[in-house]
Design an enzyme around this catalytic site. Structure first.
Site, PDB file in Angstrom:
ATOM      1  N   TRP A 153       0.727  -1.245  -0.044  1.00 34.60           N
ATOM      2  CA  TRP A 153      -0.031  -0.123  -0.018  1.00 34.60           C
ATOM      3  C   TRP A 153       0.902   1.270  -0.016  1.00 34.60           C
ATOM      4  O   TRP A 153       1.870   1.190   0.729  1.00 34.60           O
ATOM      5  CB  TRP A 153      -0.709  -0.142   1.436  1.00 34.60           C
ATOM      6  CG  TRP A 153      -1.919   1.110   1.381  1.00 34.60           C
ATOM      7  CD1 TRP A 153      -2.575   1.715   0.694  1.00 34.60           C
ATOM      8  CD2 TRP A 153      -2.040   1.646   2.612  1.00 34.60           C
ATOM      9  NE1 TRP A 153      -3.401   2.652   1.342  1.00 34.60           N
ATOM     10  CE2 TRP A 153      -2.947   2.927   2.556  1.00 34.60           C
ATOM     11  CE3 TRP A 153      -1.519   1.652   4.053  1.00 34.60           C
ATOM     12  CZ2 TRP A 153      -3.532   3.825   3.414  1.00 34.60           C
ATOM     13  CZ3 TRP A 153      -1.939   2.541   4.883  1.00 34.60           C
ATOM     14  CH2 TRP A 153      -2.812   3.493   4.717  1.00 34.60           C
ATOM     15  N   ASP A 234      -1.489  -5.956   8.959  1.00 36.03           N
ATOM     16  CA  ASP A 234      -2.396  -4.567   8.686  1.00 36.03           C
ATOM     17  C   ASP A 234      -3.820  -5.344   8.190  1.00 36.03           C
ATOM     18  O   ASP A 234      -3.449  -6.336   6.901  1.00 36.03           O
ATOM     19  CB  ASP A 234      -1.984  -3.981   7.411  1.00 36.03           C
ATOM     20  CG  ASP A 234      -2.623  -2.358   7.121  1.00 36.03           C
ATOM     21  OD1 ASP A 234      -3.640  -2.457   7.829  1.00 36.03           O
ATOM     22  OD2 ASP A 234      -2.081  -1.768   6.351  1.00 36.03           O
ATOM     23  N   LYS A 270     -13.786  -0.591   4.563  1.00 36.45           N
ATOM     24  CA  LYS A 270     -14.034  -1.248   3.525  1.00 36.45           C
ATOM     25  C   LYS A 270     -15.360  -2.263   4.076  1.00 36.45           C
ATOM     26  O   LYS A 270     -16.298  -2.434   3.558  1.00 36.45           O
ATOM     27  CB  LYS A 270     -12.998  -2.240   2.909  1.00 36.45           C
ATOM     28  CG  LYS A 270     -11.874  -1.483   2.676  1.00 36.45           C
ATOM     29  CD  LYS A 270     -12.163  -0.525   1.551  1.00 36.45           C
ATOM     30  CE  LYS A 270     -10.776   0.092   0.772  1.00 36.45           C
ATOM     31  NZ  LYS A 270      -9.805   0.842   1.750  1.00 36.45           N
TER      32      LYS A 270
END
Length: 419
Positions: A153, A234, A270
């Protein structure tokens, strides 16, 4: 007005123009790649334009989707006479934190029962990454290096650099197979200095969509255990990736079962669609309950100096849903709606490419998981797709599967076939 007065005014204006800002030498930062891509897409007037850069769920009409269970929870919160707008505690809403640790670790996890878990509510997953990184920069072994997957990311490197931690890469993605290079990954982790911090994507690796298998996760844990590395998980897509909350948490739970001390960053952007509410949690699994008290006290001290108190609304929504069995079951169904639509888009894109007899192998489209896919397209091919077909994706060929729909998937497949 006299000529003398005019001359004075001209001199004053000239002198003011000569005074420059004390920040004149600040370099202009480049625009964020994803947000700049979205801005370019919005400015495009082409009727069939497609945005495959956005990292947010879209329904089959290309519209944002507010989860029905979120709407229910919001109505209940609004009508609750006990709700006020007072500050939350510095480490956040207690029922939210407790539900978050149970969600990622499993309600019956021994670490929870033994009170070996420390938590803090954060500004979504980004805030969790930052607070975790900041804590490690103060209290982990001095001089330790953070290893990130290549690629990862885009924000990870900046977050760790901003707290003064050195960042290096470990091998992850194999562009030849468009898959995981597990042998080189294990080699990288084995060659890293003992006690390094290793950032791992718990599921739905961003940006590749390539995840290790359970057997590969076990091999990763073996190397990290041998080298005494610290796992930094993560987890931005639990439940959203596969539609199965337990499956998406498997890697984290395996490491906890193996006895690692570790931390986990959770995001509810999300899987709850709460992109703008910034609800997240940072969770530490530790050796003993005494250490938990120390860690939570320092998390509170660090957070107090940065945001003082986390925001309430998003955390209240998540807490209500996770702690209410009927709402929880409805949320699970909402998760499946999102996850299964993305899986369907993967299948349809793959089928269209095969039908068109597009050169290359495309099984990676269906083998990958989660919101993103590394297509294998090269920068020059992406350039043509943008200019000729008005399809917006990043230069490395990454697409957001959520941007595909029954209305544009065939059009995108033809664009890929063309280049």
């Amino acid at each position: 007005m006299s000529s003398k007065r005019l001359n004075q005014i001209e001199k004053y204006i000239s002198s003011m123009a000569a005074i420059q800002s004390i920040f004149q030498d600040v370099p202009r930062a480049p625009p964020d790649v994803i947000f700049n891509l979205t801005a370019t897409y919005k400015a495009d007037t082409f009727a069939q334009k497609v945005n495959l850069g956005v990292g947010a769920y879209r329904d089959d009409n290309g519209k944002p989707w507010v989860l029905p269970v979120v709407k229910k929870a919001e109505r209940e919160i609004i009508n609750d006479p006990e709700i006020d707008h007072e500050y939350l505690p510095i480490t956040g809403l207690a029922p939210f934190r407790e539900a978050s640790m149970k969600l990622i670790l499993g309600a019956n996890n021994p670490a929870i029962k033994e009170k070996r878990v420390a938590t803090a509510q954060t500004i979504s997953g980004t805030g969790a990454n930052h607070l975790g990184a900041l804590f490690l920069s103060r209290f982990y072994r001095k001089g330790s290096i953070v290893y990130l997957s290549n690629p990862t990311w885009a924000n990870h490197k900046a977050i760790f650099n901003n707290v003064g931690l050195e960042v290096r890469d470990y091998v992850y993605y194999d562009p030849e197979t468009i898959g995981l290079n597990i042998d080189r990954m294990l080699e990288s982790l084995n060659n890293a200095p003992e006690g390094s911090i290793i950032l791992l994507h718990a599921c739905a690796h961003n940006p590749t969509g390539v995840d290790p298998t359970q057997e590969q996760w076990k091999a990763i844990a073996d190397v990290m255990e041998k080298k005494r590395h610290f796992p930094f998980f993560d987890c931005a897509y639990q439940g959203f990736a596969s539609g199965d909350l337990d499956r998406d948490a498997w890697a984290v739970r395996h490491f906890v079962e193996r006895g690692f001390e570790l931390l986990i960053c959770q995001s509810y952007a999300k899987n709850f669609g709460l992109y703008g509410q910034r609800a997240g949690c940072l969770t530490f699994v530790l050796r003993d309950s005494e250490t938990v008290l120390k860690v939570e006290s320092q998390l509170a001290k660090l957070q107090r100096a940065e945001i003082s108190n986390p925001p309430a609304h998003g955390a209240r929504i998540v807490s209500l849903v996770l702690n209410n069995p009927p709402l929880y079951e409805e949320w699970v169904e909402n998760l499946k709606t999102m996850s299964f639509r993305i899986q369907e888009m993967r299948r349809r894109l793959y089928d269209n490419l095969i039908e068109l007899d597009t050169p290359g192998t495309w099984n990676h489209i269906v083998d990958q998981i989660g919101m993103f896919s590394f297509t294998g397209l090269k920068p020059q091919q992406v350039k043509v797709i943008k200019e000729k077909y008005h399809v917006y994706l990043t230069d490395n060929g990454r697409i957001s599967m959520a941007g595909l729909s029954s209305k544009n998937v065939e059009y995108f497949a033809k664009a890929v076939d063309d280049v």
